[in-house]
Motif scaffolding. Sequence first.
Motif, PDB file in Angstrom:
ATOM      1  N   ARG A 282     -39.651 -11.393  17.876  1.00 30.49           N
ATOM      2  CA  ARG A 282     -41.349 -11.464  16.653  1.00 30.49           C
ATOM      3  C   ARG A 282     -41.179 -10.059  16.914  1.00 30.49           C
ATOM      4  N   ARG A 283     -41.693  -9.075  18.119  1.00 29.88           N
ATOM      5  CA  ARG A 283     -42.236  -8.028  18.153  1.00 29.88           C
ATOM      6  C   ARG A 283     -42.098  -6.737  17.781  1.00 29.88           C
ATOM      7  N   ILE A 284     -40.693  -7.255  18.082  1.00 26.55           N
ATOM      8  CA  ILE A 284     -39.742  -6.230  17.956  1.00 26.55           C
ATOM      9  C   ILE A 284     -39.499  -5.135  16.321  1.00 26.55           C
ATOM     10  N   LEU A 285     -39.273  -6.922  15.556  1.00 24.86           N
ATOM     11  CA  LEU A 285     -39.408  -6.551  13.951  1.00 24.86           C
ATOM     12  C   LEU A 285     -40.676  -6.382  14.088  1.00 24.86           C
ATOM     13  N   LEU A 286     -42.129  -6.853  14.365  1.00 17.85           N
ATOM     14  CA  LEU A 286     -42.790  -6.056  13.415  1.00 17.85           C
ATOM     15  C   LEU A 286     -43.233  -4.998  14.052  1.00 17.85           C
ATOM     16  N   MET A 287     -42.519  -4.342  15.101  1.00 19.36           N
ATOM     17  CA  MET A 287     -42.544  -2.786  15.037  1.00 19.36           C
ATOM     18  C   MET A 287     -41.343  -2.016  14.505  1.00 19.36           C
ATOM     19  N   ALA A 288     -40.453  -2.879  13.825  1.00 21.28           N
ATOM     20  CA  ALA A 288     -39.703  -1.903  12.409  1.00 21.28           C
ATOM     21  C   ALA A 288     -40.597  -2.112  11.279  1.00 21.28           C
ATOM     22  N   ALA A 383     -34.713   0.397  15.670  1.00 16.52           N
ATOM     23  CA  ALA A 383     -35.798  -1.252  16.044  1.00 16.52           C
ATOM     24  C   ALA A 383     -35.064  -1.975  15.600  1.00 16.52           C
ATOM     25  N   LEU A 384     -34.579  -2.051  14.312  1.00 20.26           N
ATOM     26  CA  LEU A 384     -34.647  -3.618  14.155  1.00 20.26           C
ATOM     27  C   LEU A 384     -32.876  -4.438  14.999  1.00 20.26           C
ATOM     28  N   LEU A 385     -31.786  -3.237  15.155  1.00 18.16           N
ATOM     29  CA  LEU A 385     -30.814  -3.271  16.625  1.00 18.16           C
ATOM     30  C   LEU A 385     -31.714  -3.640  17.842  1.00 18.16           C
ATOM     31  N   GLY A 386     -32.721  -3.623  18.075  1.00 16.28           N
ATOM     32  CA  GLY A 386     -33.348  -3.550  19.101  1.00 16.28           C
ATOM     33  C   GLY A 386     -34.091  -5.263  18.967  1.00 16.28           C
ATOM     34  N   ALA A 387     -33.992  -5.894  18.152  1.00 18.83           N
ATOM     35  CA  ALA A 387     -34.772  -7.328  17.472  1.00 18.83           C
ATOM     36  C   ALA A 387     -33.280  -7.996  17.542  1.00 18.83           C
ATOM     37  N   LEU A 388     -32.182  -7.636  17.042  1.00 20.50           N
ATOM     38  CA  LEU A 388     -31.420  -8.350  16.769  1.00 20.50           C
ATOM     39  C   LEU A 388     -30.938  -8.379  18.198  1.00 20.50           C
ATOM     40  N   LEU A 389     -31.008  -7.578  19.816  1.00 20.20           N
ATOM     41  CA  LEU A 389     -30.296  -7.575  20.715  1.00 20.20           C
ATOM     42  C   LEU A 389     -31.027  -8.953  21.496  1.00 20.20           C
ATOM     43  N   ALA A 390     -32.428  -8.649  21.678  1.00 20.80           N
ATOM     44  CA  ALA A 390     -33.707  -9.759  21.767  1.00 20.80           C
ATOM     45  C   ALA A 390     -33.219 -10.704  21.357  1.00 20.80           C
ATOM     46  N   SER A 391     -33.179 -10.755  20.303  1.00 22.15           N
ATOM     47  CA  SER A 391     -32.851 -12.279  19.348  1.00 22.15           C
ATOM     48  C   SER A 391     -31.892 -12.990  20.656  1.00 22.15           C
TER      49      SER A 391
END
Length: 402
Positions: A282-288, A383-391
């Motif tokens: 959620r936090r990385i997605l918010l960063m995106a 950033a979106l890719l980072g959120a995807l990997l984090a998920s």
Amino acid sequence: MLRPYRELAAIPHLLSVLLWSMIGRVHLPGTPVAVSFLVAGWTGSYAVAGVVGGALTLGMGVAGPVRGRAADRSPAGRLLLVTSSGYGVGIVVLGVLPGVLPGPAWPLAAVVAFLTGLSMPPVTSLSRASFPRLATGPAQSAVFTVEASVQEALYIVGPALAATVVAVWNAQVALWLCGALAVSGALGFGGALRRAGLDRPVVREVGRRGRMLLRDGSLTLALASAFCVVASLVSIDMLIIAWARDLGRPAMAGVLTAVWGVGSVAGGLVVGGFVGRARPTRRILLMAVGVAPLVLVLPPVLEPSPVWLVGLVLVVGGTTIAPAIAANNERISGLSPEDRKAEAFGWMGTFTTAGSAAALPLAGSLLDHSGPAAAAGASTVAALLGALLASRVRERKAVPVA
């Protein structure tokens, strides 16, 4: 909201360890500035300055896991003494070379810079490995968030300090000052760990066989997410500088970067005061989401771009940075074995260095051919890719240290 901070203040030695870890890191963002001025003045080439600075960063990244593994297996004070001695000698030599050798001898400086990077004291990985040994629950989340917030502040203070010393004295003095801060900070941090009873590493289980940490799929995904987060942030740094130069107002880059950093510090300190489990995805997605509006306010999408509008987007979007970094750092700590946390954060250093190295050429190409808005778009995608990997990371319960 203030409960986690009250808990932090009540934990013996935690604030001392955190403070000294920051003193031991303040040189990191300032050293590249000093190196750039020093080498550019020596050779007349910013490209050469970039190569020497890149060699220093490469050495830091390559040695990250090795230094971390050593931190997990040997007394912290001894390791910090050895590495800070080597790093200090390397910085002194690097500062001397321009005064004794002609400009064409710059490849020797690149070699010295690489070796110096290999010797950098592992203050960052040791500090992040020590936090779970001192704090648990909401206090642990808070300390990771405070650490990320203060580190963002260091990335404002460090370059400004180095640039000021260059202006008042010269680049050699600025480089040696950074080296002195690195050595004194590392030794002070070692003393703080010793007073906290953290000088000795966590005891390994008898008969336990170690395996390469990157064989752990969840940990590798969390590290890859850190790669993407740094790639996104580095792209924004570069486009701010390029846009300010294109405006003919290069000093504005420093102002906008500071505004961005202030937003990050504020966001981190506010989020750190809340009780609850950090959610990296959620936090990385918010960063995106915080980065994406830059696409709409920069050339060629919006031209001319009002400086105040770009600054407003940066300060608002910046509030998401420290919370995202903190959440991923805490996750990496939770996913790594108790007796190998420093090694895990050493690998994180390698991944983030690689993220920076991968992002800079791409961002530069987009700036040259498509403009700042395209570089902001690439930052958003990273950033979106980072959120995807984090998920995709599967959480697991941390085993408490006895």
